[in-house]
Design a protein around this motif. Structure first.
Motif, PDB file in Angstrom:
ATOM      1  N   ALA A   1      -1.528   6.674  -6.540  1.00  0.00           N
ATOM      2  CA  ALA A   1      -2.482   6.283  -5.499  1.00  0.00           C
ATOM      3  C   ALA A   1      -1.964   5.071  -4.742  1.00  0.00           C
ATOM      4  N   MET A   2      -2.067   5.109  -3.422  1.00  0.00           N
ATOM      5  CA  MET A   2      -1.773   3.955  -2.570  1.00  0.00           C
ATOM      6  C   MET A   2      -3.013   3.657  -1.738  1.00  0.00           C
ATOM      7  N   GLY A   3      -3.324   2.372  -1.581  1.00  0.00           N
ATOM      8  CA  GLY A   3      -4.501   1.971  -0.836  1.00  0.00           C
ATOM      9  C   GLY A   3      -5.701   1.725  -1.712  1.00  0.00           C
TER      10      GLY A   3
ATOM     11  N   ARG B   1     -10.759  -6.588  11.602  1.00  0.00           N
ATOM     12  CA  ARG B   1      -9.427  -6.258  12.117  1.00  0.00           C
ATOM     13  C   ARG B   1      -8.983  -4.852  11.724  1.00  0.00           C
ATOM     14  N   ALA B   2      -9.924  -4.036  11.309  1.00  0.00           N
ATOM     15  CA  ALA B   2      -9.629  -2.630  11.066  1.00  0.00           C
ATOM     16  C   ALA B   2      -9.793  -1.864  12.373  1.00  0.00           C
TER      17      ALA B   2
ATOM     18  N   THR C   1      -5.062   6.269   0.601  1.00  0.00           N
ATOM     19  CA  THR C   1      -6.341   5.838   1.156  1.00  0.00           C
ATOM     20  C   THR C   1      -6.119   4.721   2.173  1.00  0.00           C
ATOM     21  N   THR C   2      -6.753   4.843   3.337  1.00  0.00           N
ATOM     22  CA  THR C   2      -6.619   3.819   4.373  1.00  0.00           C
ATOM     23  C   THR C   2      -7.827   3.863   5.295  1.00  0.00           C
ATOM     24  N   LYS C   3      -8.047   2.796   6.038  1.00  0.00           N
ATOM     25  CA  LYS C   3      -9.025   2.817   7.114  1.00  0.00           C
ATOM     26  C   LYS C   3      -8.334   2.572   8.458  1.00  0.00           C
TER      27      LYS C   3
ATOM     28  N   LEU D   1       1.409  18.155  -2.111  1.00  0.00           N
ATOM     29  CA  LEU D   1       1.823  16.898  -2.741  1.00  0.00           C
ATOM     30  C   LEU D   1       1.042  15.690  -2.231  1.00  0.00           C
ATOM     31  N   VAL D   2       0.117  15.871  -1.278  1.00  0.00           N
ATOM     32  CA  VAL D   2      -0.560  14.702  -0.733  1.00  0.00           C
ATOM     33  C   VAL D   2      -1.981  15.046  -0.289  1.00  0.00           C
ATOM     34  N   VAL D   3      -2.875  14.091  -0.477  1.00  0.00           N
ATOM     35  CA  VAL D   3      -4.212  14.097   0.105  1.00  0.00           C
ATOM     36  C   VAL D   3      -4.421  12.720   0.724  1.00  0.00           C
ATOM     37  N   VAL D   4      -4.915  12.682   1.959  1.00  0.00           N
ATOM     38  CA  VAL D   4      -5.180  11.422   2.646  1.00  0.00           C
ATOM     39  C   VAL D   4      -6.689  11.217   2.729  1.00  0.00           C
ATOM     40  N   MET D   5      -7.151  10.012   2.370  1.00  0.00           N
ATOM     41  CA  MET D   5      -8.549   9.641   2.485  1.00  0.00           C
ATOM     42  C   MET D   5      -8.695   8.560   3.556  1.00  0.00           C
TER      43      MET D   5
END
Length: 355
Positions: free
Chosen positions: A129-131, A206-207, A164-166, A185-189
């Motif tokens: 997991a990243m984010g 600042r998002a 995961t990112t905003k 190989l990937v799921v983005v949230m």
């Protein structure tokens, strides 16, 4: 306490949890600086290089769907007032307040460390997991590109990834993510807390604008990349009325599913959040905190596994019911697809394989 333009935290309190000193007024010139020189200049963002010994963080939490994560940065310039990672800045003798969003740390060694860890003979593959702590696509990623380089390694090794990112900056890596998506190989949230630009500007100063995030959902979906929306956190009496609207827009943009988490206020986040309420929503600050305490068993925060992600009591039940109905209404009751771990191949290192 007045808000600071462009920043989430209205103050920079020090932390007492790790025996860090609390600075008190003692009559020296610093206490009179603003009165003498006028308003203090706006805080500027700085980046310090950090050299960790390892880059993959392990956890054994029973209420999250991964056991390992990677954070390319420490601190986050998005400045989300509710961020549960804020207290981690106290480990550096820095404040979870403004320091967390202005004094950032970058880990350029992350790529080499990731290669080394993935190349160990005993490495066992599972989704990374990243984010999970700070946003991998916060503004400094534009120049440092550490997230990009780490995703390149994961793509090369065919390693599964939860991202995961905003931020719509994730689209800069759509080429890598699209290739990974072809092999499951990937799921983005994408996190979307509010569709109201004013609320988003004070909550996550600042998002990227919510419309940019929805555009990112659409672009990822059209590229064949599984994308889900995190309606997180849900803040009672401020953003909870938007649940249905966010789910509707997410479905229209091509999201495959969604989830939500009630706002969490661990450690120093609680007083910072109260100060933010007083600055931006003084008319309902008491009501918001009263509902949060009902959700959290009479406290500002409930750290227990399982209940920390869901809340408890009538308000928690109401949020779950509203969320499930919104999913059903807009056709999004789908969990994230399973990721493949059987395609992994260790990094080749300096000498590439002949085959």
């Amino acid at each position: 306490m007045p808000a600071i333009k462009g920043r989430g935290a209205p103050a920079n309190p020090s932390s007492a949890r790790f025996n860090l000193p609390q600075r008190e007024a003692d009559g020296d010139w610093l206490d009179e600086a603003e009165a003498i020189d006028g308003a203090a200049p706006p805080p500027r963002t700085s980046v310090t290089v950090e050299h960790p010994r390892t880059i993959i963080t392990r956890n054994s939490s029973p209420d999250i769907g991964f056991d390992r994560s990677l954070n390319a940065y420490r601190g986050c310039e998005h400045g989300c007032i509710y961020c549960f990672a804020r207290p981690s800045h106290a480990w550096h003798d820095l404040s979870p307040g403004l320091d967390f969003e202005t004094k950032l740390f970058a880990k350029p060694d992350a790529v080499a460390l990731l290669r080394a860890e993935l190349g160990k003979p005993g490495y066992r593959v599972a989704p990374l997991a990243m984010g999970t702590n700070t946003d991998p696509y916060q503004p400094i990623e534009k120049d440092w590109r550490i997230t990009r380089q780490c995703v390149e390694v994961l793509a090369e090794c065919r390693h599964p990834l939860f991202l995961t990112t905003k931020s719509d900056r994730v689209l800069r890596d759509i080429d890598l993510l699209q290739a990974m998506a072809r092999d499951s190989l990937v799921v983005v949230m994408i996190s979307i807390t509010s569709l109201d630009a004013h609320v988003a500007r004070t909550l996550e100063p600042r998002a990227p604008h919510p419309e940019k995030r929805l555009a990112a959902v659409r672009a990822l979906s059209e590229a064949g990349i599984p994308v889900h929306v995190n309606v997180a956190p849900v803040i009672p009496a401020i953003t909870d009325h938007e649940i249905d609207a966010i789910i509707a827009r997410a479905a229209q943009a091509g999201a495959r599913g969604a989830n939500f988490i009630p706002v969490r206020l661990p450690h120093e986040v609680a007083p910072l959040f109260r100060a933010w309420l007083d600055a931006h929503y003084p008319d309902r600050a008491g009501k918001v905190m009263a509902i949060i305490r009902e959700l959290r068993g009479g406290r500002d925060n409930d750290p227990r596994f399982h209940s920390r992600m869901k809340g408890q009591g009538v308000w928690a039940d109401l949020l779950r019911m509203r969320f499930r109905k919104a999913l059903a209404r807009h056709g999004l009751p789908r969990p994230a697809p399973p990721l493949r771990s059987d395609l992994f191949r260790p990094p080749q290192g300096a000498q590439y394989s002949l085959f």
